[in-house]
Design a protein around this motif. Structure first.
Motif, short mmCIF file in Angstrom:
data_model
loop_
_atom_site.label_atom_id
_atom_site.label_comp_id
_atom_site.label_asym_id
_atom_site.label_seq_id
_atom_site.Cartn_x
_atom_site.Cartn_y
_atom_site.Cartn_z
N TRP A 136 0.85 -1.20 0.00
CA TRP A 136 0.00 0.00 0.00
C TRP A 136 0.88 1.25 0.00
N TYR A 158 -5.75 2.20 -3.74
CA TYR A 158 -6.65 1.19 -3.18
C TYR A 158 -6.82 0.02 -4.15
N LEU A 161 -3.95 -2.03 -3.68
CA LEU A 161 -4.04 -2.70 -2.39
C LEU A 161 -4.90 -3.96 -2.49
N GLU A 162 -6.03 -3.87 -3.18
CA GLU A 162 -6.89 -5.05 -3.34
C GLU A 162 -6.18 -6.15 -4.12
N LYS A 186 -7.03 -8.52 4.59
CA LYS A 186 -8.33 -8.05 4.13
C LYS A 186 -8.89 -6.98 5.06
N ALA A 189 -7.47 -3.71 4.13
CA ALA A 189 -8.13 -3.20 2.93
C ALA A 189 -9.51 -2.61 3.28
#
Length: 594
Positions: A136, A158, A161-162, A186, A189
């Protein structure tokens, strides 16, 4: 927008915390690493809830982040919770006293916070929350070169990040075998998503139904929970405070007690996490480095078995005053909530972080007894939160409400959380020690037989009415210190060598069950009570418990076995809290008649 105000950042972080809390059950269900004990969601719920409750806004970005990080550290639980708290701690250290945070400073602080998070972990494992925090920060750093505004920067980072979260399935074998992403990763996130949603919309409270079908995401499906052998049983945590904590020595001394060691915080405040089989020795060791202000011990073996192969739809809970064999607790998946025992200004967890020998030795050397208290509100809240993920109903059997506030704590929590919990029944045993343990055994039997909550409660009340405990005290000094006997009366009793027999009345209040002139005679009187009971009733079950007096307990049990015609349900050591007033050498006989 190339800046974010302290106020907006604060509200965004609270939104991120809510997003994690909204997904507690999902995070519990996909938790398989480092131990499949199904509590990552519960642990992070506690961490985020601490932020919501305690963090304070300030015009200074740094002061705001300091408050958020401190709140997270206080409420952090589990591997992921403490790592996340240390990430926030790094962010707070790497920001300045300004009213807003520029994109450049936000990116730089995230980049530097990674080293703080890694530094907290003794043996970092990639494919977990630590990996996605790092990636991230790296995504933010790379995307910053495109001169994006704050919202666009967060949005594109983001997405990366996923991708990083999904990749965890391929990075760890256990995740791949179960077909899930890492639960802590998770959760991070979810936090960033909640933060981003607020920055985009200004809407703080994001409801679960608005989360665009994340519940159906294939990487969040329930894992197979392939069985895993635990290297250690107890997930143990502590908060330590001191003037200058020696982190290197603390880490070295702590590492010998187990694995999964995480050490977060700064010079004056440290949060420790370790998996160990020796929590009491661990706490004795770290107490040399500062004052222990918080203790937490979770039974990972029980949590893992509930997550993998829960036996019943009804959870059975009791407190540590109930005497029960560990083998029975394990077999029937009983959840035991420890009460607190204050010794030298350290709040210990009954049965878990302190043992009878230490307590009784302390009492011999001090004029005042250690004080005890009911479980704290947050611990019961965390237990209920965990149970609500896996059970359809909860039965709680507490120590007599006339002896402890434990019953009231459970009752209040059940009321406060009624919209978040399955049906809950809280039974005031009006008993303690071995008698309370016998009642828990009966309730376990009723659950096994498939009784409803109403039937369990009704049958338990009938058992309580026919239950009795008789405590034979070897030395009355502790009873005098505890106020059970007046100083004057106690002196007379000592001169006359009187040995009181302590019992509980129908309301669960302490009462005098008799007086003897010797410990041997007091045991005989207890046996006489059982003989008298047997003239009109049948002894369904009985137990013998003791305070470091196993030999005499076994002798008494043998005598009762001949009299009653069957073995005791158990012979066990009493809890440290009970031992403080009963004193060394005490024996207690309990029974349920019909």
């Amino acid at each position: 927008m190339d800046k974010i105000s302290s106020q907006r950042m604060f509200a965004g972080f609270l939104s991120g915390a809510r997003e994690v809390m909204n997904h507690k059950n999902i995070l519990n269900k996909i938790n398989v690493f480092p131990v499949p004990d199904g509590d990552t969601g519960t642990n992070l719920f506690s961490t985020m809830n601490s932020i919501l409750r305690d963090a304070k806004y300030d015009d200074s970005v740094k002061n705001t982040l300091d408050s958020i990080a401190d709140s997270a550290l206080k409420g952090a639980r589990g591997n992921s919770g403490i790592i996340f708290a240390q990430y926030l701690y790094g962010l707070s250290l790497e920001t300045m006293h300004e009213m807003s945070l520029s994109t450049q400073n936000f990116v730089a602080a995230n980049k530097k916070a990674v080293s703080y998070a890694y530094g907290a972990i003794t043996n970092p494992v990639e494919g977990t929350i630590i990996t996605v925090i790092k990636e991230w920060a790296e995504a933010l750093h790379q995307l910053q070169q495109q001169s994006l505004g704050f919202v666009d920067l967060l949005g594109k980072a983001y997405i990366e990040l996923e991708k990083s979260v999904r990749q965890t399935t391929q990075q760890l074998k256990i995740l791949k075998q179960n077909g899930v992403v890492d639960s802590g990763a998770k959760a991070f996130a979810f936090f960033i998503k909640g933060f981003l949603d607020f920055i985009r919309s200004g809407k703080e409270d994001i409801a679960l139904e608005e989360l665009q079908g994340i519940e159906d995401d294939p990487v969040l499906s329930s894992p197979e929970h392939l069985h895993m052998e635990l290297s250690h049983r107890y997930c143990t945590e502590a908060m330590l405070e001191g003037e200058t904590i020696d982190f290197d020595s603390l880490r070295q001394q702590s590492s010998s007690f187990g694995d999964s060691l995480i050490l977060a915080g700064g010079q004056k405040k440290a949060r420790l996490h370790i998996h160990t089989d020796q929590p009491s020795k661990f706490f004795d060791t770290i107490a040399l480095f500062g004052k222990i202000t918080y203790q937490k011990i979770d039974d990972m073996k029980l949590q893992m078995e509930v997550a993998e192969k829960r036996k019943y739809d009804i959870a059975l809970v009791t407190d540590s005053i109930a005497d029960l064999p560990q083998s029975f607790i394990d077999e029937e998946q009983i959840h035991v909530m420890p009460l607190n025992l204050l010794l030298d200004d350290i709040n210990y967890l009954d049965r878990l972080s302190i043992r009878n020998e230490k307590v009784l030795d302390y009492i011999d050397q001090h004029p005042k007894l250690p004080t005890s208290s009911q479980p704290d509100y947050k611990s019961v809240e965390n237990l209920f939160s965990f149970l609500s993920t896996y059970y359809k109903a909860i039965v709680v059997v507490t120590v007599s409400s006339k002896l402890s506030g434990t019953h009231n704590v459970f009752t209040k929590l059940a009321s406060d959380m009624k919209d978040k919990l399955p049906p809950v029944r809280i039974i005031d045993s009006r008993l303690n020690s071995g008698a309370q343990g016998l009642l828990v055994m009966k309730c376990a039997q009723y659950i096994t037989e498939g009784n409803s909550l109403d039937e369990i409660e009704k049958k338990a009340e009938q058992d309580i009415a026919h239950a009795k405990i008789l405590v034979n005290v070897k030395n009355i000094d502790n009873m005098i210190k505890a106020g059970r006997l007046s100083t004057r009366g106690g002196k007379i009793a000592k001169v006359l060598h009187l040995k009181p027999i302590v019992s509980l009345d129908a309301e669960g209040k302490g009462t005098l069950g008799g007086i003897a002139f010797s410990f041997k005679q007091s045991k005989r009187k207890a046996v006489q009570v059982i003989k008298k009971t047997m003239k009109n009733k049948k002894i369904e079950s009985y137990s013998v418990v003791h305070a470091q007096n196993l030999e005499e307990a076994q002798g008494l049990a043998q005598e009762l076995e001949i009299l009653i015609g069957k073995k005791p349900a158990f012979i066990e050591e009493i809890s440290s809290i009970t031992a403080t007033s009963a004193g060394r050498g005490a024996l207690a006989v309990s029974f349920i008649a019909s």
